[in-house]
Design a protein around this motif. Sequence first.
Motif, PDB file in Angstrom:
ATOM      1  N   GLY A  50       0.788  -1.231   0.000  1.00 55.63           N
ATOM      2  CA  GLY A  50       0.000   0.000   0.000  1.00 55.63           C
ATOM      3  C   GLY A  50       0.818   1.277   0.000  1.00 55.63           C
ATOM      4  O   GLY A  50       0.263   2.366   0.031  1.00 55.63           O
ATOM      5  N   SER A  51       2.120   1.159  -0.042  1.00 53.83           N
ATOM      6  CA  SER A  51       2.976   2.347  -0.081  1.00 53.83           C
ATOM      7  C   SER A  51       3.057   2.882  -1.500  1.00 53.83           C
ATOM      8  O   SER A  51       2.388   2.397  -2.397  1.00 53.83           O
ATOM      9  N   ASN A  52       3.910   3.860  -1.713  1.00 49.95           N
ATOM     10  CA  ASN A  52       4.147   4.393  -3.047  1.00 49.95           C
ATOM     11  C   ASN A  52       5.608   4.794  -3.118  1.00 49.95           C
ATOM     12  O   ASN A  52       6.028   5.731  -2.444  1.00 49.95           O
ATOM     13  N   ILE A  53       6.392   4.090  -3.932  1.00 49.42           N
ATOM     14  CA  ILE A  53       7.823   4.373  -3.997  1.00 49.42           C
ATOM     15  C   ILE A  53       8.125   5.605  -4.846  1.00 49.42           C
ATOM     16  O   ILE A  53       9.220   6.144  -4.769  1.00 49.42           O
ATOM     17  N   VAL A  54       7.168   6.057  -5.638  1.00 45.94           N
ATOM     18  CA  VAL A  54       7.376   7.220  -6.497  1.00 45.94           C
ATOM     19  C   VAL A  54       7.005   8.508  -5.767  1.00 45.94           C
ATOM     20  O   VAL A  54       7.772   9.462  -5.754  1.00 45.94           O
ATOM     21  N   ARG A  55       5.826   8.533  -5.153  1.00 47.12           N
ATOM     22  CA  ARG A  55       5.340   9.706  -4.403  1.00 47.12           C
ATOM     23  C   ARG A  55       4.761   9.220  -3.085  1.00 47.12           C
ATOM     24  O   ARG A  55       3.641   8.736  -3.033  1.00 47.12           O
ATOM     25  N   GLY A  83      -5.221   6.040 -15.533  1.00 49.63           N
ATOM     26  CA  GLY A  83      -3.970   6.576 -15.039  1.00 49.63           C
ATOM     27  C   GLY A  83      -4.101   8.042 -14.665  1.00 49.63           C
ATOM     28  O   GLY A  83      -5.130   8.668 -14.869  1.00 49.63           O
ATOM     29  N   LYS A  84      -3.030   8.588 -14.088  1.00 47.55           N
ATOM     30  CA  LYS A  84      -3.008  10.005 -13.728  1.00 47.55           C
ATOM     31  C   LYS A  84      -1.584  10.346 -13.295  1.00 47.55           C
ATOM     32  O   LYS A  84      -0.996   9.630 -12.487  1.00 47.55           O
ATOM     33  N   ASN A  85      -1.050  11.413 -13.844  1.00 47.68           N
ATOM     34  CA  ASN A  85       0.308  11.852 -13.532  1.00 47.68           C
ATOM     35  C   ASN A  85       1.292  10.685 -13.709  1.00 47.68           C
ATOM     36  O   ASN A  85       1.409  10.158 -14.794  1.00 47.68           O
ATOM     37  N   ASN A  86       1.966  10.275 -12.647  1.00 53.44           N
ATOM     38  CA  ASN A  86       2.951   9.185 -12.743  1.00 53.44           C
ATOM     39  C   ASN A  86       2.321   7.800 -12.808  1.00 53.44           C
ATOM     40  O   ASN A  86       3.011   6.822 -13.091  1.00 53.44           O
ATOM     41  N   MET A  87       1.038   7.710 -12.537  1.00 54.25           N
ATOM     42  CA  MET A  87       0.329   6.430 -12.536  1.00 54.25           C
ATOM     43  C   MET A  87      -0.058   6.070 -13.972  1.00 54.25           C
ATOM     44  O   MET A  87      -0.765   6.816 -14.634  1.00 54.25           O
ATOM     45  N   SER A  88       0.418   4.930 -14.418  1.00 50.54           N
ATOM     46  CA  SER A  88       0.113   4.468 -15.779  1.00 50.54           C
ATOM     47  C   SER A  88      -1.331   4.014 -15.897  1.00 50.54           C
ATOM     48  O   SER A  88      -1.938   3.571 -14.922  1.00 50.54           O
ATOM     49  N   ALA A  89      -1.882   4.105 -17.094  1.00 49.55           N
ATOM     50  CA  ALA A  89      -3.222   3.593 -17.394  1.00 49.55           C
ATOM     51  C   ALA A  89      -3.114   2.101 -17.693  1.00 49.55           C
ATOM     52  O   ALA A  89      -2.168   1.649 -18.331  1.00 49.55           O
ATOM     53  N   TYR A  90      -4.090   1.349 -17.233  1.00 50.79           N
ATOM     54  CA  TYR A  90      -4.083  -0.097 -17.440  1.00 50.79           C
ATOM     55  C   TYR A  90      -5.235  -0.581 -18.315  1.00 50.79           C
ATOM     56  O   TYR A  90      -5.457  -1.781 -18.435  1.00 50.79           O
ATOM     57  N   LYS A  91      -5.961   0.326 -18.951  1.00 52.94           N
ATOM     58  CA  LYS A  91      -7.108  -0.082 -19.766  1.00 52.94           C
ATOM     59  C   LYS A  91      -6.709  -0.947 -20.948  1.00 52.94           C
ATOM     60  O   LYS A  91      -7.522  -1.714 -21.442  1.00 52.94           O
ATOM     61  N   GLU A  92      -5.482  -0.860 -21.396  1.00 55.65           N
ATOM     62  CA  GLU A  92      -5.017  -1.681 -22.516  1.00 55.65           C
ATOM     63  C   GLU A  92      -4.406  -3.011 -22.040  1.00 55.65           C
ATOM     64  O   GLU A  92      -4.205  -3.919 -22.832  1.00 55.65           O
ATOM     65  N   ARG A  93      -4.121  -3.101 -20.756  1.00 59.14           N
ATOM     66  CA  ARG A  93      -3.459  -4.294 -20.214  1.00 59.14           C
ATOM     67  C   ARG A  93      -4.376  -5.202 -19.403  1.00 59.14           C
ATOM     68  O   ARG A  93      -4.114  -6.391 -19.282  1.00 59.14           O
ATOM     69  N   LEU A  94      -5.413  -4.607 -18.810  1.00 59.22           N
ATOM     70  CA  LEU A  94      -6.325  -5.375 -17.958  1.00 59.22           C
ATOM     71  C   LEU A  94      -7.745  -5.274 -18.493  1.00 59.22           C
ATOM     72  O   LEU A  94      -8.128  -4.243 -19.052  1.00 59.22           O
ATOM     73  N   THR A  95      -8.517  -6.319 -18.278  1.00 69.35           N
ATOM     74  CA  THR A  95      -9.932  -6.283 -18.652  1.00 69.35           C
ATOM     75  C   THR A  95     -10.696  -5.465 -17.611  1.00 69.35           C
ATOM     76  O   THR A  95     -10.189  -5.203 -16.511  1.00 69.35           O
ATOM     77  N   ALA A  96     -11.916  -5.095 -17.936  1.00 69.20           N
ATOM     78  CA  ALA A  96     -12.762  -4.358 -16.993  1.00 69.20           C
ATOM     79  C   ALA A  96     -12.975  -5.177 -15.719  1.00 69.20           C
ATOM     80  O   ALA A  96     -12.964  -4.634 -14.610  1.00 69.20           O
TER      81      ALA A  96
END
Length: 115
Positions: A50-55, A83-96
């Motif tokens: 649950g941490s975040n190594i980026v922010r 996604g948002k800012n440094n967080m990548s979008a996963y709509k192309e990698r994961l199903t709904a």
Amino acid sequence: MQVRYQKVIAILLATLMVFNLSFQPQAIAADTANGAKIFNVHCAGCHINGSNIVRRGKNLKLKALKKYGMDSVNAIAAIVTNGKNNMSAYKERLTAEEIQDVSTYVLEQAEQGWR
């Protein structure tokens, strides 16, 4: 008999409108075991426990989720999807369904203190 059902339906609809309620069928229950697997493969690299190594402040702890308005499955699913800012979008990698599973898992873990 049919008139009676029409009246009952009319009363139910009026009640929903008066109390600003809506009837929406619930989606199939999320599979949090699958969500845990997805999290470990796609998310744990940046969000271990649950941490975040980026922010650091933008972690997945309940306090931070509430602070940023991300304390619902729908809000988490939206950011996982788009996604948002440094967080990548996963709509192309994961199903709904996978996005629902991992979002439910994240919220469940946050509510349990990431045990």
